[in-house]
Design a protein around this motif. Structure first.
Motif, short mmCIF file in Angstrom:
data_model
loop_
_atom_site.label_atom_id
_atom_site.label_comp_id
_atom_site.label_asym_id
_atom_site.label_seq_id
_atom_site.Cartn_x
_atom_site.Cartn_y
_atom_site.Cartn_z
N SER A 292 0.84 -1.22 0.08
CA SER A 292 -0.02 -0.02 -0.02
C SER A 292 0.92 1.23 0.03
CB SER A 292 -1.01 0.18 1.18
OG SER A 292 -1.31 1.31 1.37
N LEU A 293 0.54 2.07 -0.87
CA LEU A 293 1.35 3.30 -0.97
C LEU A 293 0.58 4.67 -0.48
CD1 LEU A 293 2.63 3.06 -4.65
CD2 LEU A 293 3.99 2.99 -2.54
N ARG A 294 -0.84 4.36 -0.01
CA ARG A 294 -1.64 5.55 0.72
C ARG A 294 -0.84 6.21 1.73
NH1 ARG A 294 -7.41 5.53 1.34
NH2 ARG A 294 -7.43 3.70 0.14
N GLY A 295 -0.78 7.48 1.67
CA GLY A 295 -0.03 8.37 2.60
C GLY A 295 1.43 8.28 2.64
N LYS A 296 2.22 7.51 1.99
CA LYS A 296 3.61 7.43 1.89
C LYS A 296 4.55 8.41 1.21
CE LYS A 296 3.84 2.66 3.59
NZ LYS A 296 3.57 1.62 2.71
N TRP B 278 7.24 5.65 -3.14
CA TRP B 278 6.69 5.34 -4.35
C TRP B 278 7.74 5.14 -5.29
CZ3 TRP B 278 1.24 6.84 -6.08
CH2 TRP B 278 0.51 6.93 -4.79
N HIS C 53 6.48 14.95 0.67
CA HIS C 53 5.26 14.47 0.49
C HIS C 53 4.66 15.93 -0.65
CE1 HIS C 53 4.64 11.51 3.63
NE2 HIS C 53 5.52 12.32 4.25
#
Ligand code: HEM
Length: 473
Positions: free
Chosen positions: A149-153, A158, A227
């Motif tokens: 899972s890449l959510r919020g990373k 990525w 981010h």
């Protein structure tokens, strides 16, 4: 051995392998440059020609950039979940054994004259299989820790998540020529070969850009830029570019013009964004000047900014159609390929190595604090500018002679002096870089010894490194 010592051990082993590959690249480049001079017959009489030396130089240049990126990814993995243990450690050891065997096999077989003649895949495919198996083990350890899972990373996760499968796919493609139904169709073969090479460069660029983002955050103690929208834009364009940049290499194939236009536009956007990212990071660093023990990585980070902007300017100039036809197949292209790989990828990874040496060997280690290390970065910048300019003028003289014939400017005196000048500047550049590489290797060997002995550093080499200082790796 404590947890940090163990984790640092894996990073130090990989860093030593990366720096070993870097040293072989530099030595290979020195030997390859002798081929241009009147000493070539002596080199040939010892059984070495450009056919041997070019694949050694290029294979280890690729190995250096990949291994440097993999070292930083491991530093991050260990900062995430502590040292490897159990199955992870077994996979790590098998990966190291496979890569060391492949590296030794490649150098011995290339020196023995067993080359395939393929650009960037000049060694026997059996070694390719070992590299790929090691990569699968690396991927296993990476996804076991980082998850899917890449959510919020942050953007570097990525980048690495994309780079790992990209390399595997493209490496298979680069070796697709071993299948007869590809090698018997030259057009398809060349198109696949260059598409594979383009994506391979794209995948190591993603590893290197991710490394730069993570280390910049570590040095500033603030990960917010990873981010940012610009960071994610660079990632998105970098991914698109991995699939389109092969268009630069297939101008000689019967393809529609829009393939080249897409490839040109996407590459330009990527370099512009990379230049913006490095300038942003440089500005952020200027607001909070680095501590003395971070001066060397900070100095390398400034070089990355300088070289990204220079490479951007040269890439734009090279893409203007009349200029492009002038430079095609000349040493200007060599200068560009080498310039990007040294000026951008190597500078990022030298920055990473100097930072990792500080984390593992301690802020007081001589390789970290020595002001000559900082001056050496300035020397590398100046020498590289002269080195690449020599290649560029030599390329321009060939291009002009080809296009203008007898009315081309007479650069014959420069052409005659080029080999000696190039060897003199190249050898000085390589000597400075090798000196720095040797200092970092010393720091990593020391970190390994310290980890093995579970002992703090001796007074002569600096103060003991508090765990808080080493914990980043
Ligand atoms: C980390 C440092 C280096 C990297 C990453 C690197 C990388 C490369 C690459 C990718 C190429 C192929 C360019 C092309 O596509 O035409 C190349 C060619 C070449 N490099 Fe380097 N290089 C490095 C250092 C050096 C040094 C220090 C020297 C000389 C002392 C050198 C001498 C050469 C020569 C002579 C060629 C052209 C060989 C030919 O004529 O085919 N390189 N290098």
């Amino acid at each position: 051995m404590n947890a940090i010592g163990q984790g640092g051990r894996s990073v130090a082993i990989l860093a030593l392998m990366a720096l070993g590959a870097c040293a072989l690249t530099l030595l290979g480049g020195m030997a390859a440059s002798i081929v241009y001079t009147s000493w070539e017959p002596s080199l040939r009489s010892s059984g070495l020609t450009l056919q041997h030396l070019r694949p050694i130089h290029e294979s280890f240049a690729f190995a250096w950039v990949f291994l440097g990126g993999v070292t930083v990814v491991h530093a991050w993995l260990i900062s995430l979940g502590g040292p490897f243990c159990g199955a992870e450690r077994m996979r790590f050891r098998a990966m190291i054994a496979l890569w060391l065997t492949a590296g030794a096999g490649i150098i011995v077989s290339l020196l023995a004259g067993r080359f395939t003649g393929r650009e960037y895949a000049g060694y026997h495919p059996a070694f390719g299989a070992m590299i790929l198996t090691g990569w699968a083990l690396f991927a296993w350890n990476f996804f076991a820790r980082a998850g899917f899972s890449l959510r919020g990373k942050p953007v570097y996760v990525w980048m690495w998540t994309a780079a790992i499968p990209l390399f595997a796919i493209t490496f298979l493609e680069a070796n697709a020529y071993t299948l007869e139904w590809i090698s018997r169709r030259p057009l398809r073969d060349i198109a696949i070969q260059w598409k594979a090479n383009g994506v391979m460069v794209g995948s190591f660029n993603l590893l290197a850009y991710g490394s730069m983002m993570w280390i910049a955050g570590k040095m500033r103690g603030n990960d917010s830029y990873a981010h940012s929208t610009t960071g994610f834009l660079l990632f998105a364009v970098g991914i698109i570019n991995t699939f389109t940049n092969y268009g630069h290499h297939t101008f000689h194939l019967p393809q529609t013009a829009w393939v080249h236009w897409v490839s040109f536009l996407v590459s330009m956007i990527e370099v512009i964004l990379l230049a913006k990212v490095t300038i942003d990071l440089w500005n952020l660093r200027r607001k909070a000047p680095p501590a003395p023990d971070l001066a060397v990585p900070a100095r390398f980070a400034s070089s990355v900014t300088l070289w990204t902007c220079l490479m951007l300017a040269s890439a734009i100039a090279m893409s203007v159609p009349p200029v492009n036809s002038l430079i095609h197949g000349t040493h200007i292209v060599t200068a560009h390929a080498m310039g990007t790989m040294i000026g951008i990828d190597s500078m990022i990874l030298w920055c990473a190595m100097s930072w990792a040496a500080r984390q593992l060997a301690g802020p007081a280690h001589a390789a970290v604090r020595d002001p000559w290390m900082r001056r050496a970065v300035t020397a590398l910048d100046h020498l590289l500018i002269v080195f690449l300019t020599l290649f560029a003028i030599r390329g321009a003289s060939a291009g002009l002679a080809r296009q203008l014939g007898p009315s081309a400017p007479d650069l014959s005196r420069f052409v005659a002096a080029f080999p000696a000048l190039m060897v003199a500047v190249g050898f000085t550049f390589a000597s400075v870089a090798l000196w720095m590489v040797a200092r970092w290797m010393g720091a990593f060997v020391r970190a390994l010894r310290t980890a093995d002995a579970e002992a703090p550093p001796t007074a002569s080499e600096g103060t003991p490194v508090p765990d808080s200082d080493r914990v980043a790796v």
